[in-house]
Design a protein around this motif. Structure first.
Motif, PDB file in Angstrom:
ATOM      1  N   ASN A   1       0.844  -1.194   0.000  1.00  0.00           N
ATOM      2  CA  ASN A   1       0.000   0.000   0.000  1.00  0.00           C
ATOM      3  C   ASN A   1       0.880   1.245   0.000  1.00  0.00           C
ATOM      4  O   ASN A   1       1.859   1.324   0.749  1.00  0.00           O
ATOM      5  N   ARG A   2       0.512   2.216  -0.797  1.00  0.00           N
ATOM      6  CA  ARG A   2       1.376   3.360  -1.079  1.00  0.00           C
ATOM      7  C   ARG A   2       0.913   4.622  -0.346  1.00  0.00           C
ATOM      8  O   ARG A   2      -0.289   4.870  -0.220  1.00  0.00           O
ATOM      9  N   GLU A   3       1.884   5.395   0.132  1.00  0.00           N
ATOM     10  CA  GLU A   3       1.653   6.770   0.592  1.00  0.00           C
ATOM     11  C   GLU A   3       2.559   7.679  -0.218  1.00  0.00           C
ATOM     12  O   GLU A   3       3.614   7.259  -0.695  1.00  0.00           O
ATOM     13  N   THR A   4       2.148   8.948  -0.368  1.00  0.00           N
ATOM     14  CA  THR A   4       2.926   9.867  -1.180  1.00  0.00           C
ATOM     15  C   THR A   4       3.000  11.233  -0.504  1.00  0.00           C
ATOM     16  O   THR A   4       2.008  11.718   0.044  1.00  0.00           O
ATOM     17  N   TYR A   5       4.195  11.818  -0.532  1.00  0.00           N
ATOM     18  CA  TYR A   5       4.431  13.122   0.085  1.00  0.00           C
ATOM     19  C   TYR A   5       5.260  13.978  -0.871  1.00  0.00           C
ATOM     20  O   TYR A   5       6.252  13.504  -1.427  1.00  0.00           O
ATOM     21  N   GLN A   6       4.838  15.226  -1.039  1.00  0.00           N
ATOM     22  CA  GLN A   6       5.652  16.167  -1.828  1.00  0.00           C
ATOM     23  C   GLN A   6       6.574  16.883  -0.830  1.00  0.00           C
ATOM     24  O   GLN A   6       6.102  17.551   0.091  1.00  0.00           O
ATOM     25  N   CYS A   7       7.878  16.725  -1.053  1.00  0.00           N
ATOM     26  CA  CYS A   7       8.872  17.095  -0.056  1.00  0.00           C
ATOM     27  C   CYS A   7       9.746  18.240  -0.541  1.00  0.00           C
ATOM     28  O   CYS A   7       9.877  18.486  -1.750  1.00  0.00           O
TER      29      CYS A   7
END
Length: 488
Positions: A127-133
């Protein structure tokens, strides 16, 4: 620098050293394109002209020729000829990026380089999580990570990545490639006053609306910029079906032309046009330099397109960048030209011929080699076909209004092609580099890019015509790009 960051860097540099001799033995190693020192290279990232140097970051997997938890590699140059290998820019060392520092961009602010990228996170079930860093660099080399600045808005799957940031009218904007919950490709828009606090402004393109409403299931690597009086949006859509001569690769890259309204946070645009008609072109990214030029790099490959069948894999490296290109608008058509600095690769004077072919195929004296530039001008073809065959492994053909690039497949040896309609053939600029070819047609009206793998001893280039064709040829041998000392 955290302990994890330090360990990852050390492992990456150990991999470079371990396989250096193997990599350098590859006869298909390129002369003047950007390649990884080991492992896999993909998307160009953070392309920026900053403090007098062009910085190009790239997605990098240093431990294998497959995909995985990506690093950011980094090279820089003043002239696109002499490149310096810089220190690794980013490693997937923190919780918000532990499965990869994915693609992003860079912008100058207050004399510093602000780097935005996607932190990819997966759990044990995938399962994927995504963050713009955000990361900030004061010297263009060392990056201080600030962590996530944008989290996933409602309405999208975690396939939400590749932030591209720019400044317009005292406001900062960010576009992100996205997939909506109903599996439609989209470009999400954000705005900010300070590059750290971002407001979600909705879909800018796609997402079930407008000309791109049902245009694949994912948009990657968006890039919005002004060119002349128009605003261009570049995207790499996934999920398009082949349509005649169009969309023949697994995934595509192209652009739409329109007008961005910063007050209304909207973008009115036309239909999608492919950027490159060849086999190997994806994830392009642009920047504007101090001369006002809009410049572009792209990845010379396509995801999920027989990547592990490339013969370079046995030499522990895979993929490369295209040559840098300058973008210009001619009406509503985007033209691409190799940047003028590449003339610095030329060795000696041009070898020139004026040729008329009559139902024949032949070599021209001195027009051969594994790393060359060809300029074919003043092409006069009344009827029949005209061809240029390169190393018995690639072939350019123009016949009855159709321009074709053929190559021998590196998968099974069959001949495959990519094509476009072309009213008239006037000129060709061709860059050949051991295992790549880039063909600029009619001053950049169309471009075809491909990897190809000729026999190691093959150097011949032949010209042919079924009836009568006259043209002029200039040929230069091209040297290797200059490398600075590798980081260690």
């Amino acid at each position: 620098m955290s302990t994890k960051d330090r360990e990852l860097r050390e492992r990456a540099y150990e991999s470079v050293e371990k396989y250096k001799e193997t990599v350098n033995k590859d006869p298909y190693r390129l002369h003047y394109h950007i390649m990884p020192p080991v492992g896999l290279l993909n998307d160009p990232n953070g392309f920026i002209h900053w403090n007098g140097r062009y910085h190009l970051f790239y997605q990098w997997m240093p431990f294998k020729t497959g995909h995985g938890a990506k690093f950011w590699g980094h090279v820089s140059t003043e002239d696109f000829i002499n490149w310096r290998e810089e220190e690794i820019a980013l490693t997937p060392s923190e919780w918000y990026e532990k499965n990869g520092c994915y693609s992003g961009s860079a912008i100058e602010h207050d004399g510093k380089m602000y780097i935005f990228y996607t932190g990819n996170v997966k759990d044990e079930n995938g399962n994927r999580e995504t963050y713009q860093c955000l990361g900030i660099s004061e010297d263009g080399v060392n990056v201080e990570k600030k962590g996530p600045v944008v989290e996933l808005p409602e309405g999208y799957t975690p396939h939400f990545r590749d932030p591209k940031v720019w400044k317009q009218d005292d406001q900062f904007y960010m576009v992100v490639g996205a997939q909506t919950l109903d599996k439609k490709g989209a470009v999400a828009l954000f705005s900010s006053d300070n590059l750290t606090a971002w407001s979600y402004e909705g879909d800018l393109a796609g997402g079930g609306k407008g000309p791109l409403k049902d245009f694949g299931y994912m948009f990657e690597c968006p890039d919005l910029f002004s060119l002349g009086e128009k605003d261009m949006l570049i995207i790499s859509p996934q999920g398009l079906k082949p349509d005649g001569m169009k969309y023949r690769n697994v995934y595509q890259s192209g652009y739409v032309v329109g007008y961005f309204d910063p007050k209304g946070k909207s973008y009115d645009h036309g239909e999608f046009e492919e950027l490159d008609r060849g086999f190997d072109f994806y994830a392009p990214q642009t920047t504007e330099d101090s001369k006002g030029r809009r410049l572009m790099f792209a990845w010379m490959s396509v995801p999920d397109q027989n990547e592990q069948d490339h013969p370079t894999v046995e030499y522990q490296w895979l993929h490369n960048m295209t040559l840098p290109r300058e973008l210009k608008m001619v009406g509503d058509k985007l033209y691409q030209l190799p940047v003028e600095e590449l003339e610095g690769l030329r060795i000696g004077e041009a070898l020139s011929h004026r040729v008329t072919l009559r139902n024949e195929v032949r070599e021209l004296e001195g027009v051969n080699g594994r790393a060359v530039e060809l300029r074919v001008n003043d092409i006069s073809l009344v009827e029949g076909w005209f061809e240029i065959a390169i190393h018995d492994a690639a072939r350019i053909v123009y016949s009855n209004g159709v321009f074709t690039l053929e190559r021998k497949s590196y998968v099974d040896g069959t001949v495959e092609n990519r094509q476009c309609i072309l009213e008239k053939l006037d000129s060709l600029t061709i860059y050949i580099d051991t295992s790549s070819v880039e063909v600029f047609v009619n001053g950049g009206e169309e471009v075809f890019t491909a990897r190809y793998y000729p026999a190691a001893s093959q150097r011949s280039i032949t010209f042919g015509a079924s009836k009568e064709c006259s043209f002029s040829v200039e040929k230069w041998d091209l040297g290797k790009r200059g490398d600075g000392s590798a980081a260690s």
